[in-house]
Design a protein around this motif. Structure first.
Motif, PDB file in Angstrom:
ATOM      1  N   PHE A  80       0.830  -1.207   0.000  1.00  0.00           N
ATOM      2  CA  PHE A  80       0.000   0.000   0.000  1.00  0.00           C
ATOM      3  C   PHE A  80       0.864   1.257   0.000  1.00  0.00           C
ATOM      4  N   VAL A  81       1.960   1.228   0.743  1.00  0.00           N
ATOM      5  CA  VAL A  81       2.842   2.389   0.828  1.00  0.00           C
ATOM      6  C   VAL A  81       3.437   2.711  -0.542  1.00  0.00           C
ATOM      7  N   ILE A  82       3.874   1.682  -1.254  1.00  0.00           N
ATOM      8  CA  ILE A  82       4.466   1.899  -2.576  1.00  0.00           C
ATOM      9  C   ILE A  82       3.444   2.535  -3.520  1.00  0.00           C
ATOM     10  N   LYS A  83       2.228   2.021  -3.504  1.00  0.00           N
ATOM     11  CA  LYS A  83       1.190   2.561  -4.379  1.00  0.00           C
ATOM     12  C   LYS A  83       0.786   3.974  -3.971  1.00  0.00           C
ATOM     13  N   LEU A  84       0.677   4.208  -2.668  1.00  0.00           N
ATOM     14  CA  LEU A  84       0.319   5.549  -2.196  1.00  0.00           C
ATOM     15  C   LEU A  84       1.389   6.569  -2.580  1.00  0.00           C
ATOM     16  N   VAL A  93       3.840  10.796   1.669  1.00  0.00           N
ATOM     17  CA  VAL A  93       3.692   9.503   2.341  1.00  0.00           C
ATOM     18  C   VAL A  93       4.812   9.299   3.363  1.00  0.00           C
ATOM     19  N   MET A  94       6.033   9.706   3.028  1.00  0.00           N
ATOM     20  CA  MET A  94       7.147   9.553   3.960  1.00  0.00           C
ATOM     21  C   MET A  94       6.943  10.399   5.215  1.00  0.00           C
ATOM     22  N   LEU A  95       6.381  11.583   5.054  1.00  0.00           N
ATOM     23  CA  LEU A  95       6.097  12.419   6.221  1.00  0.00           C
ATOM     24  C   LEU A  95       5.073  11.752   7.135  1.00  0.00           C
ATOM     25  N   ALA A  96       4.026  11.183   6.543  1.00  0.00           N
ATOM     26  CA  ALA A  96       3.022  10.485   7.349  1.00  0.00           C
ATOM     27  C   ALA A  96       3.631   9.282   8.056  1.00  0.00           C
ATOM     28  N   MET A  97       4.490   8.550   7.361  1.00  0.00           N
ATOM     29  CA  MET A  97       5.112   7.366   7.946  1.00  0.00           C
ATOM     30  C   MET A  97       6.014   7.721   9.119  1.00  0.00           C
ATOM     31  N   THR A  98       6.851   8.739   8.956  1.00  0.00           N
ATOM     32  CA  THR A  98       7.763   9.113  10.038  1.00  0.00           C
ATOM     33  C   THR A  98       7.004   9.695  11.227  1.00  0.00           C
ATOM     34  N   PRO A 129       8.069   0.354   6.160  1.00  0.00           N
ATOM     35  CA  PRO A 129       8.320   0.274   4.707  1.00  0.00           C
ATOM     36  C   PRO A 129       9.024   1.500   4.127  1.00  0.00           C
ATOM     37  N   PHE A 130       9.628   2.344   4.955  1.00  0.00           N
ATOM     38  CA  PHE A 130      10.217   3.589   4.463  1.00  0.00           C
ATOM     39  C   PHE A 130      11.239   3.340   3.356  1.00  0.00           C
ATOM     40  N   GLY A 131      12.040   2.294   3.506  1.00  0.00           N
ATOM     41  CA  GLY A 131      13.076   2.032   2.518  1.00  0.00           C
ATOM     42  C   GLY A 131      12.526   1.810   1.124  1.00  0.00           C
ATOM     43  N   ALA A 132      11.312   1.281   1.031  1.00  0.00           N
ATOM     44  CA  ALA A 132      10.701   1.055  -0.278  1.00  0.00           C
ATOM     45  C   ALA A 132      10.455   2.361  -1.018  1.00  0.00           C
ATOM     46  N   ALA A 192      14.061  12.562  11.604  1.00  0.00           N
ATOM     47  CA  ALA A 192      13.829  12.157  10.215  1.00  0.00           C
ATOM     48  C   ALA A 192      12.673  12.933   9.601  1.00  0.00           C
ATOM     49  N   PHE A 193      11.601  13.099  10.369  1.00  0.00           N
ATOM     50  CA  PHE A 193      10.450  13.879   9.890  1.00  0.00           C
ATOM     51  C   PHE A 193      10.881  15.303   9.539  1.00  0.00           C
ATOM     52  N   ALA A 194      11.664  15.927  10.420  1.00  0.00           N
ATOM     53  CA  ALA A 194      12.102  17.306  10.187  1.00  0.00           C
ATOM     54  C   ALA A 194      12.989  17.395   8.944  1.00  0.00           C
ATOM     55  N   LEU A 195      13.889  16.438   8.765  1.00  0.00           N
ATOM     56  CA  LEU A 195      14.781  16.460   7.608  1.00  0.00           C
ATOM     57  C   LEU A 195      14.004  16.339   6.307  1.00  0.00           C
ATOM     58  N   ILE A 196      13.044  15.436   6.288  1.00  0.00           N
ATOM     59  CA  ILE A 196      12.237  15.261   5.077  1.00  0.00           C
ATOM     60  C   ILE A 196      11.401  16.504   4.795  1.00  0.00           C
ATOM     61  N   ALA A 197      10.789  17.051   5.839  1.00  0.00           N
ATOM     62  CA  ALA A 197       9.937  18.228   5.666  1.00  0.00           C
ATOM     63  C   ALA A 197      10.720  19.426   5.156  1.00  0.00           C
ATOM     64  N   LEU A 198      11.958  19.574   5.600  1.00  0.00           N
ATOM     65  CA  LEU A 198      12.735  20.762   5.276  1.00  0.00           C
ATOM     66  C   LEU A 198      13.551  20.634   3.992  1.00  0.00           C
ATOM     67  N   LEU A 199      13.980  19.410   3.653  1.00  0.00           N
ATOM     68  CA  LEU A 199      14.977  19.267   2.603  1.00  0.00           C
ATOM     69  C   LEU A 199      14.527  18.493   1.369  1.00  0.00           C
ATOM     70  N   VAL A 200      13.578  17.595   1.510  1.00  0.00           N
ATOM     71  CA  VAL A 200      13.217  16.730   0.386  1.00  0.00           C
ATOM     72  C   VAL A 200      12.073  17.355  -0.415  1.00  0.00           C
TER      73      VAL A 200
END
Length: 236
Positions: A80-84, A93-98, A129-132, A192-200
């Motif tokens: 489901f994560v991959i499809k979402l 999706v990564m923000l929600a996961m973290t 499933p973050f690595g996916a 991890a959440f902060a890094l993704i939110a700010l940089l990705v």
């Protein structure tokens, strides 16, 4: 007459103008993706070392569920994560996961009963499933010439994490017990959440307009989960 693009991709991630060369921006993006990816490996080692402390604290013989609960939830959710990620963009999706991962580890660290610990670990399993998504995000965000290099750095750094994590686990458990491990995982996932939110940047939505295949995801994820459960219960 105007024609629309045949590609369903929208919300393109901005490419670095220095295509094919490393820039400070790309280095920061790589760090932001590598940190939570390597945290998965560290979390597995830290959690395994915390099992004895959990069993002693709650006087339970079912402590195998401390690690198995997280693994089962992660396995079930992976399709489901991959499809979402394709439907709504991998960054969202990564923000929600973290966020769920940090919340789950926090709940487990504060829990006063073994069943609440398991509930927290189940919620933390959403992060599994973050690595996916992270390796797929590299292909979307980095210039084509740097995709292999960036993926290689993320993959090869697992060895360093595997070397350091047992020492970190020993220090955390000796100083604060099993809760020290859970507090560390909660804090590291919040970082991890902060890094993704700010940089990705957001990635393209490759499956825009399609629907989530719930039956297919349940069959695939459920089948894999059944295998993982059987392996986890191998002794019995």
């Amino acid at each position: 007459m105007t024609t629309s693009s045949s590609s369903p991709t929208v919300d393109h991630a901005p490419r670095d103008p220095a295509d094919g060369r490393w820039t400070p921006r790309l280095v920061l993006i790589l760090i932001a993706l590598a940190w939570p990816t390597q945290l998965l490996a560290a979390g597995g080692i830290l959690g395994a070392n915390a099992i004895a402390g959990v069993a002693q604290a709650f006087h339970t013989t079912q402590v195998v569920w401390f690690g198995l609960t997280l693994t089962l939830v992660s396995t079930l959710l992976t399709p489901f994560v991959i499809k979402l990620g394709d439907l709504y963009g991998k960054r969202r999706v990564m923000l929600a996961m973290t966020a769920l991962g940090a919340l789950g580890e926090l709940l487990a660290a504060l829990a006063g009963s073994f069943w609440l610990v398991l509930a927290g670990r189940a919620i933390a399993g959403f992060y599994g499933p973050f690595g996916a998504l992270s390796f797929a995000a590299v292909r979307d965000v980095f210039p084509a010439r740097l995709v292999k290099q960036a993926s290689g750095v993320m993959g090869s750094s697992v060895g360093l994490v595997a070397i350091v994590s047992p020492f970190l686990a020993g220090w955390l458990i000796d100083t604060w017990g099993y809760r020290g491990v859970l507090w560390f995982l909660a804090a590291a996932t919040a970082v991890a959440f902060a890094l993704i939110a700010l940089l990705v940047p957001e990635t393209p939505r490759h499956a825009f307009g399609s629907r989530l295949d719930w039956p297919g995801g349940l069959v695939l994820g459920g089948g894999l989960t059944a295998v993982v459960y059987a392996l986890g219960q191998g002794q019995s």
